[in-house]
Design an enzyme around this catalytic site. Sequence first.
Site, PDB file in Angstrom:
ATOM      1  N   CYS A 255     -41.702 -53.688  65.244  1.00  0.00           N
ATOM      2  CA  CYS A 255     -42.157 -55.029  65.616  1.00  0.00           C
ATOM      3  C   CYS A 255     -41.024 -56.047  65.614  1.00  0.00           C
ATOM      4  O   CYS A 255     -41.257 -57.246  65.570  1.00  0.00           O
ATOM      5  CB  CYS A 255     -43.295 -55.477  64.705  1.00  0.00           C
ATOM      6  SG  CYS A 255     -44.819 -54.563  65.023  1.00  0.00           S
ATOM      7  N   ASP A 282     -34.137 -53.699  57.570  1.00  0.00           N
ATOM      8  CA  ASP A 282     -35.410 -53.010  57.298  1.00  0.00           C
ATOM      9  C   ASP A 282     -35.964 -53.234  55.892  1.00  0.00           C
ATOM     10  O   ASP A 282     -37.158 -53.375  55.734  1.00  0.00           O
ATOM     11  CB  ASP A 282     -35.221 -51.504  57.538  1.00  0.00           C
ATOM     12  CG  ASP A 282     -36.533 -50.761  57.743  1.00  0.00           C
ATOM     13  OD1 ASP A 282     -37.374 -51.239  58.530  1.00  0.00           O
ATOM     14  OD2 ASP A 282     -36.739 -49.711  57.105  1.00  0.00           O
TER      15      ASP A 282
HETATM   16  P1  GTP Z   1     -38.639 -50.228  62.470  1.00  0.00           P
HETATM   17  O1  GTP Z   1     -37.254 -49.695  62.523  1.00  0.00           O
HETATM   18  O2  GTP Z   1     -39.660 -49.238  62.896  1.00  0.00           O
HETATM   19  O3  GTP Z   1     -38.988 -50.840  61.159  1.00  0.00           O
HETATM   20  O4  GTP Z   1     -38.758 -51.347  63.652  1.00  0.00           O
HETATM   21  P2  GTP Z   1     -38.217 -52.847  63.777  1.00  0.00           P
HETATM   22  O5  GTP Z   1     -39.176 -53.781  63.128  1.00  0.00           O
HETATM   23  O6  GTP Z   1     -36.800 -52.933  63.354  1.00  0.00           O
HETATM   24  O7  GTP Z   1     -38.341 -53.126  65.359  1.00  0.00           O
HETATM   25  P3  GTP Z   1     -37.203 -53.266  66.489  1.00  0.00           P
HETATM   26  O8  GTP Z   1     -36.338 -54.462  66.270  1.00  0.00           O
HETATM   27  O9  GTP Z   1     -36.533 -51.965  66.653  1.00  0.00           O
HETATM   28  O10 GTP Z   1     -38.094 -53.585  67.770  1.00  0.00           O
HETATM   29  C1  GTP Z   1     -39.116 -52.717  68.194  1.00  0.00           C
HETATM   30  C2  GTP Z   1     -39.574 -53.059  69.578  1.00  0.00           C
HETATM   31  O11 GTP Z   1     -39.990 -54.423  69.662  1.00  0.00           O
HETATM   32  C3  GTP Z   1     -38.491 -52.869  70.631  1.00  0.00           C
HETATM   33  O12 GTP Z   1     -39.056 -52.186  71.729  1.00  0.00           O
HETATM   34  C4  GTP Z   1     -38.107 -54.270  71.030  1.00  0.00           C
HETATM   35  O13 GTP Z   1     -37.717 -54.319  72.369  1.00  0.00           O
HETATM   36  C5  GTP Z   1     -39.374 -55.070  70.768  1.00  0.00           C
HETATM   37  N1  GTP Z   1     -39.053 -56.459  70.377  1.00  0.00           N
HETATM   38  C6  GTP Z   1     -38.223 -56.841  69.379  1.00  0.00           C
HETATM   39  N2  GTP Z   1     -38.120 -58.195  69.303  1.00  0.00           N
HETATM   40  C7  GTP Z   1     -38.919 -58.683  70.282  1.00  0.00           C
HETATM   41  C8  GTP Z   1     -39.251 -60.006  70.708  1.00  0.00           C
HETATM   42  O14 GTP Z   1     -38.799 -61.018  70.176  1.00  0.00           O
HETATM   43  N3  GTP Z   1     -40.133 -60.112  71.754  1.00  0.00           N
HETATM   44  C9  GTP Z   1     -40.671 -59.016  72.363  1.00  0.00           C
HETATM   45  N4  GTP Z   1     -41.518 -59.203  73.374  1.00  0.00           N
HETATM   46  N5  GTP Z   1     -40.364 -57.737  71.989  1.00  0.00           N
HETATM   47  C10 GTP Z   1     -39.511 -57.583  70.970  1.00  0.00           C
HETATM   48  C1  SPV Z   2     -40.342 -47.624  60.071  1.00  0.00           C
HETATM   49  O1  SPV Z   2     -41.184 -46.886  60.578  1.00  0.00           O
HETATM   50  O2  SPV Z   2     -40.635 -48.734  59.549  1.00  0.00           O
HETATM   51  C2  SPV Z   2     -38.923 -47.237  60.113  1.00  0.00           C
HETATM   52  C3  SPV Z   2     -38.581 -45.899  60.568  1.00  0.00           C
HETATM   53  O3  SPV Z   2     -38.064 -48.024  59.721  1.00  0.00           O
HETATM   54  S1  SPV Z   2     -38.825 -44.694  59.344  1.00  0.00           S
HETATM   55  O4  SPV Z   2     -37.591 -44.556  58.582  1.00  0.00           O
HETATM   56  O5  SPV Z   2     -39.149 -43.435  60.027  1.00  0.00           O
HETATM   57  O6  SPV Z   2     -39.894 -45.095  58.458  1.00  0.00           O
HETATM   58 MN    MN Z   3     -38.991 -50.091  59.151  1.00  0.00          MN
END
Ligand code: GTP
Ligand code: SPV
Ligand code: MN
Length: 597
Positions: A255, A282
């Site tokens: 997210c 994270d």
């Molecule tokens: P984990 O590693 O699973 O904990 O995920 P995370 O919270 O670090 O999410 P990450 O930043 O990798 O983003 C996940 C998805 O959300 C990606 O496909 C991004 O393109 C989308 N995303 C991130 N920020 C935004 C935003 O501000 N707006 C929109 N529309 N999409 C976003």
């Molecule tokens: C998450 O799912 O929030 C991650 C990836 O950061 S994992 O390490 O697989 O949980």
């Molecule tokens: Mn995570």
Amino acid sequence: MLTNAPTKNPTILAWLEDKLDLVKPDKVVWIDGSKEQTEALRAEGCSTGEMIKLNQDLLPDCYLHRTAVNDVARVEARTFICTPTEEEAGPTNHWMDPAKCYEMLYDIAKDSYKGRTAYIIPYSMGPVGSPFSKAGIELTDSIYVVLNMLIMTRVGFDVLDCLGDSDDWVRGLHCKCDIDAEKRYICQFPQDNTIISVNSGYGGNVLLGKKCFALRIASYQGKMEGWQAEHMLILGVENPQGEVKYICAAFPSACGKTNLAMMIPPEGYKAKGYKVWTVGDDISWIRKGPDGRLYAINPENGFFGVAPGTNMKSNPNALLSTKKGAIFTNVCHNLENNTVWWEGLDKNPPENAIDWTGIPWNGKVDTDRPGANPNSRFTAPAVNCPCLSSEFENPQGVPISAFVFGGRRARLAPLVYQSRDWNHGVFVGSIMASETTAAATGAVGVVRRDPMAMLPFCGYNMADYWQHWIDIGAGLDPEKAPKIFNVNWFRKDDEGHFMWPGFGDNLRVLEWILKRCEGKVGAQETAIGYLPFAEDINIEGLEGEVTLDSLRSILDVDKKLWLDDAKGIEEFYAKFGDRLPPVLRKELDTLKANCAE
Ligand code: GTP
Ligand code: SPV
Ligand code: MN
């Protein structure tokens, strides 16, 4: 089996003897974190096909790994919190009786290393020697796990030296077994400082320092020891005067944490001299410092980030972090130049490639199936990150000005709002809801409650966790306590388009948040908390994308919808019975009363 052990710690030696006797490896190897050993393990991984060496001119020291097709994400339904009573795990966790669970797991793990090598990984979560840090030992039969842990944590014998004879270390046993999805279990025993993971070879299920330790076990340790382990990124915003303010933000998996933590300021902000620094993407470990403020460290040493959608426009800092010493998991293998590709990297999918499942793929032809798994990931060393904070290694952590909660919600939650005070902020975190993503197996896009983004990661009863938040706040001088906010980058209009551009432009919202923390901007009091006046969010440079009117509609609070949502909160809270902190019940009553007006 344990000749030449680099430690005399009796608790470590006894545990290892016992577990090695159970799994019966052919060979035992201590991981020392040295370059030579890492290089030898990479070569060995390549010789068995477990790792694929990528183009060393374009991607030096980078490797590709594919997990089993049935093993590509965390498995929440098979993740257990094994506390003495089911009450202690609470209604949002899966629970198993510890004695029964150990018996079941030992039965599965028995002899499972036969014909294999056991790797013993001594690692630290947090800078070695920091008062925030905690040690762990992971015993694994997977080179992929070793190579990932070498990036994600601080591995080496200095961890053992620091630990001495102490019993304060987390036991982690990982057995690949047959990657049998029906016998896959990720089990945490908080009272025993123990994690056992069997029948998986994927990321969060097997890199035991990450979610299993740094969140599930650590959240319990934090409760007992008076600190917090949270699913939060940490970023620093530097203003044109050179002052840096730090924000911790909790969003559910996939997210936007990595993206926010590494964002590039919009042009206008860059020109003025704004900079964003990444401390973590994270996980945060948070505790009160000597000056009475809350300080956070990132216990990790690398990023395990979502690959799809990462590109030079959306997140250049993340992409640049993957250019050396990285491991790619379940992305598409571009055979044209022996590199990697994923959906959203660029508009040129390779025509000669191998998809994430290991079969030939042509991005121009096979448009109906993805080249990379939606939850494919990169593991990248933090030091690679161009915007890594100079405070990254600071053993005392960084002082936190604001906590930000947020989820993926097409409706309801406005772009940003501020809680009225700490306890209302805990309420705002507790009622978080978000659409599910590919980061966990199961349906995608279903709205579910995910308090503080900790639903799959809280190692004890969520009601007690909320009480812990309330207690932490009670111990802080309100002037020094971080202010608590909620954001939603994912509001959609009636046609299903995102109403806010997101990514770097999220700095516009962070600017408002920091101004609120310093008392430099007003706000309107609404039924749900303080909302910005639309004029106070800077939309200069967003012409054509955002107008004052469209901004007003993302900042809109529809009391009828919130009253409906309150029913959902009521049902969710009911699961916790008497354990629900009365403070939260009172906040819910206030929300209902405010919305009924
Ligand atoms: P984990 O590693 O699973 O904990 O995920 P995370 O919270 O670090 O999410 P990450 O930043 O990798 O983003 C996940 C998805 O959300 C990606 O496909 C991004 O393109 C989308 N995303 C991130 N920020 C935004 C935003 O501000 N707006 C929109 N529309 N999409 C976003
Ligand atoms: C998450 O799912 O929030 C991650 C990836 O950061 S994992 O390490 O697989 O949980
Ligand atoms: Mn995570």
